[in-house]
Design an enzyme around this catalytic site. Structure first.
Site, mmCIF file in Angstrom:
data_model
loop_
_atom_site.group_PDB
_atom_site.id
_atom_site.type_symbol
_atom_site.label_atom_id
_atom_site.label_comp_id
_atom_site.label_asym_id
_atom_site.label_seq_id
_atom_site.Cartn_x
_atom_site.Cartn_y
_atom_site.Cartn_z
ATOM 1 N N ASP A 11 0.877 -1.164 0.000
ATOM 2 C CA ASP A 11 0.000 0.000 0.000
ATOM 3 C C ASP A 11 0.923 1.224 0.000
ATOM 4 O OD1 ASP A 11 -2.360 1.606 0.459
ATOM 5 O OD2 ASP A 11 -1.674 1.802 2.532
ATOM 6 N N LEU A 12 0.391 2.389 -0.309
ATOM 7 C CA LEU A 12 1.245 3.581 -0.380
ATOM 8 C C LEU A 12 1.120 4.468 0.870
ATOM 9 C CD1 LEU A 12 3.067 5.505 -2.194
ATOM 10 C CD2 LEU A 12 0.912 6.647 -2.769
ATOM 11 N N ASP A 13 -0.075 5.072 1.005
ATOM 12 C CA ASP A 13 -0.272 6.063 2.069
ATOM 13 C C ASP A 13 -0.195 5.406 3.448
ATOM 14 O OD1 ASP A 13 -0.821 8.320 0.355
ATOM 15 O OD2 ASP A 13 -2.760 7.411 -0.083
ATOM 16 N N THR A 19 1.968 10.060 4.201
ATOM 17 C CA THR A 19 0.965 10.969 3.635
ATOM 18 C C THR A 19 -0.375 10.904 4.360
ATOM 19 O OG1 THR A 19 0.719 9.225 2.036
ATOM 20 C CG2 THR A 19 1.776 11.240 1.252
ATOM 21 N N LYS A 47 -8.859 5.634 6.070
ATOM 22 C CA LYS A 47 -7.621 5.024 5.577
ATOM 23 C C LYS A 47 -7.919 3.885 4.611
ATOM 24 C CE LYS A 47 -4.608 6.347 9.367
ATOM 25 N NZ LYS A 47 -3.804 5.885 10.510
ATOM 26 N N GLY A 48 -7.272 3.909 3.474
ATOM 27 C CA GLY A 48 -7.433 2.852 2.483
ATOM 28 C C GLY A 48 -8.696 2.988 1.644
ATOM 29 N N ARG A 51 -11.380 8.418 -2.346
ATOM 30 C CA ARG A 51 -11.711 9.814 -2.035
ATOM 31 C C ARG A 51 -13.232 10.012 -1.980
ATOM 32 N NH1 ARG A 51 -9.339 13.616 -6.360
ATOM 33 N NH2 ARG A 51 -7.649 12.123 -6.055
ATOM 34 N N SER A 116 -2.730 0.565 -4.257
ATOM 35 C CA SER A 116 -3.198 1.731 -3.499
ATOM 36 C C SER A 116 -4.537 2.232 -4.016
ATOM 37 C CB SER A 116 -2.159 2.855 -3.646
ATOM 38 O OG SER A 116 -2.689 4.082 -3.209
ATOM 39 N N ALA A 117 -5.317 2.815 -3.123
ATOM 40 C CA ALA A 117 -6.594 3.408 -3.524
ATOM 41 C C ALA A 117 -6.406 4.819 -4.076
ATOM 42 C CB ALA A 117 -7.522 3.470 -2.310
ATOM 43 N N SER A 118 -5.208 5.351 -3.954
ATOM 44 C CA SER A 118 -4.990 6.755 -4.314
ATOM 45 C C SER A 118 -4.850 6.970 -5.814
ATOM 46 C CB SER A 118 -3.728 7.270 -3.619
ATOM 47 O OG SER A 118 -3.439 8.571 -4.086
ATOM 48 N N ASN A 120 -3.339 9.610 -6.706
ATOM 49 C CA ASN A 120 -2.108 10.410 -6.747
ATOM 50 C C ASN A 120 -0.862 9.551 -6.544
ATOM 51 O OD1 ASN A 120 -3.408 13.088 -6.929
ATOM 52 N ND2 ASN A 120 -4.185 12.607 -4.889
ATOM 53 N N LYS A 147 -11.158 -1.036 -1.447
ATOM 54 C CA LYS A 147 -10.857 -1.927 -0.332
ATOM 55 C C LYS A 147 -12.004 -1.772 0.689
ATOM 56 C CE LYS A 147 -5.926 -0.856 -0.909
ATOM 57 N NZ LYS A 147 -4.746 -0.142 -0.380
ATOM 58 N N GLU A 171 0.099 -3.352 4.670
ATOM 59 C CA GLU A 171 -1.045 -2.427 4.768
ATOM 60 C C GLU A 171 -1.113 -1.740 6.127
ATOM 61 O OE1 GLU A 171 -3.615 -0.845 3.891
ATOM 62 O OE2 GLU A 171 -3.993 -1.465 1.849
ATOM 63 N N ASP A 172 -1.580 -0.481 6.137
ATOM 64 C CA ASP A 172 -1.770 0.212 7.425
ATOM 65 C C ASP A 172 -3.251 0.435 7.736
ATOM 66 O OD1 ASP A 172 -2.201 2.182 5.394
ATOM 67 O OD2 ASP A 172 -1.963 3.739 6.916
HETATM 68 C C1 BG6 Z 1 -5.630 5.815 0.197
HETATM 69 C C2 BG6 Z 1 -5.690 6.581 1.500
HETATM 70 O O1 BG6 Z 1 -4.350 5.325 -0.010
HETATM 71 O O2 BG6 Z 1 -5.978 6.682 -0.894
HETATM 72 C C3 BG6 Z 1 -7.066 7.190 1.679
HETATM 73 O O3 BG6 Z 1 -5.409 5.692 2.576
HETATM 74 C C4 BG6 Z 1 -7.389 8.069 0.473
HETATM 75 O O4 BG6 Z 1 -7.102 7.923 2.861
HETATM 76 C C5 BG6 Z 1 -7.281 7.244 -0.804
HETATM 77 O O5 BG6 Z 1 -8.675 8.605 0.597
HETATM 78 C C6 BG6 Z 1 -7.555 8.056 -2.067
HETATM 79 O O6 BG6 Z 1 -6.509 8.958 -2.258
HETATM 80 P P1 BG6 Z 1 -6.478 10.120 -3.326
HETATM 81 O O7 BG6 Z 1 -5.047 10.541 -3.337
HETATM 82 O O8 BG6 Z 1 -6.904 9.546 -4.634
HETATM 83 O O9 BG6 Z 1 -7.414 11.171 -2.841
HETATM 84 MG MG MG Z 2 -2.677 3.183 3.607
#
Ligand code: BG6
Ligand code: MG
Length: 225
Positions: A11-13, A19, A47-48, A51, A116-118, A120, A147, A171-172
């Site tokens: 996982d990333l964040d 972050t 977390k995870g 958005r 990762s769910a992000s 970014n 997730k 994972e966190d």
């Molecule tokens: C996950 C974070 O990695 O990414 C979440 O743990 C976050 O908190 C999700 O909401 C989405 O991230 P982003 O960068 O697309 O807004």
């Molecule tokens: Mg995370």
């Protein structure tokens, strides 16, 4: 010692980079603007989680019914604030011992993916100069289910040409540990063990993970029994 190929999915964040605190600050700013108090405890639920889902949870907490237009505006506002923090990031914000672990696994020839769910994720990995370790990036732009659905990790395993039961996930987030378990992978919790209760293994951070733990994962016949 005989070693086998194991896929490692990170996982990333909150696992690779610190972050999670920026997500929290950006959500808190929006929450406060909407008259909602937003605590660290409530932040655990974010977390995870994607958005969009985070904003739905926040509006639920505040009992706010948003129009589609407001919803979209607030999603953008939160991300603009978050990106302002990310903009200033550098390698000093990589969490302790992450490069050591990535290098150890890379040197052993193990396939490595991001799960990762992000949305970014890629620019963040570029910014902290870790992108080159990853054979595959699966992020919020690639998945349709958040997730604890296992989609993100199953996709990462496929991209690495590994079967799920030969993959380990770091994972966190509670939702992330659940997703890894749902995928039939070995879940390694990074953070408080009283929060990540479902994790197969748990460490406070990567400084607690020594090479012998990684070697153990590489030497057993099947990582998931
Ligand atoms: C996950 C974070 O990695 O990414 C979440 O743990 C976050 O908190 C999700 O909401 C989405 O991230 P982003 O960068 O697309 O807004
Ligand atoms: Mg995370």
């Amino acid at each position: 010692m005989k070693t086998q190929k194991v896929g490692f999915i990170f996982d990333l964040d909150g696992v690779i980079v610190d972050t999670a605190k920026y997500h929290y600050l950006a959500w808190k700013k929006l929450a406060n603007e909407l008259g909602i108090d937003f605590t660290h405890e409530q932040n655990e639920m974010f977390k995870g989680v994607s958005r969009k889902r985070c904003l739905e949870i926040l509006l639920d907490i505040g009992g706010i019914a948003a129009t589609k237009e407001q919803f979209d505006t607030w999603m953008v506002d939160k991300n603009i604030d978050y990106l302002a923090y990310i903009e200033k990031m550098d390698a000093s914000e990589i969490l302790p011992d992450v490069p050591r672990i990535l290098k150890y696994l890379k040197d052993k020839g193990m396939p490595i993916a991001l799960g990762s769910a992000s949305k970014n994720a890629r620019p963040i990995l570029e910014k902290v100069n870790l992108l080159h370790y990853f054979d595959s990036i699966v992020d919020g732009n690639s998945v349709t289910k958040a997730k604890p659905d296992p989609e993100v990790f199953i996709m990462a395993a496929n991209n690495l040409n590994m079967s799920p039961n030969q993959c380990v996930v770091f994972e966190d987030a509670v939702a992330g540990i659940e997703a890894a378990n749902n995928a039939g992978m070995v879940s390694v919790g990074i953070g408080h063990e009283d929060i990540l209760v479902e994790a197969k293994y748990n460490f406070q951070d990567f400084t607690e993970i020594d090479n012998s733990f990684l070697d153990k994962l590489l030497s057993i016949e099947q990582v998931v029994k």
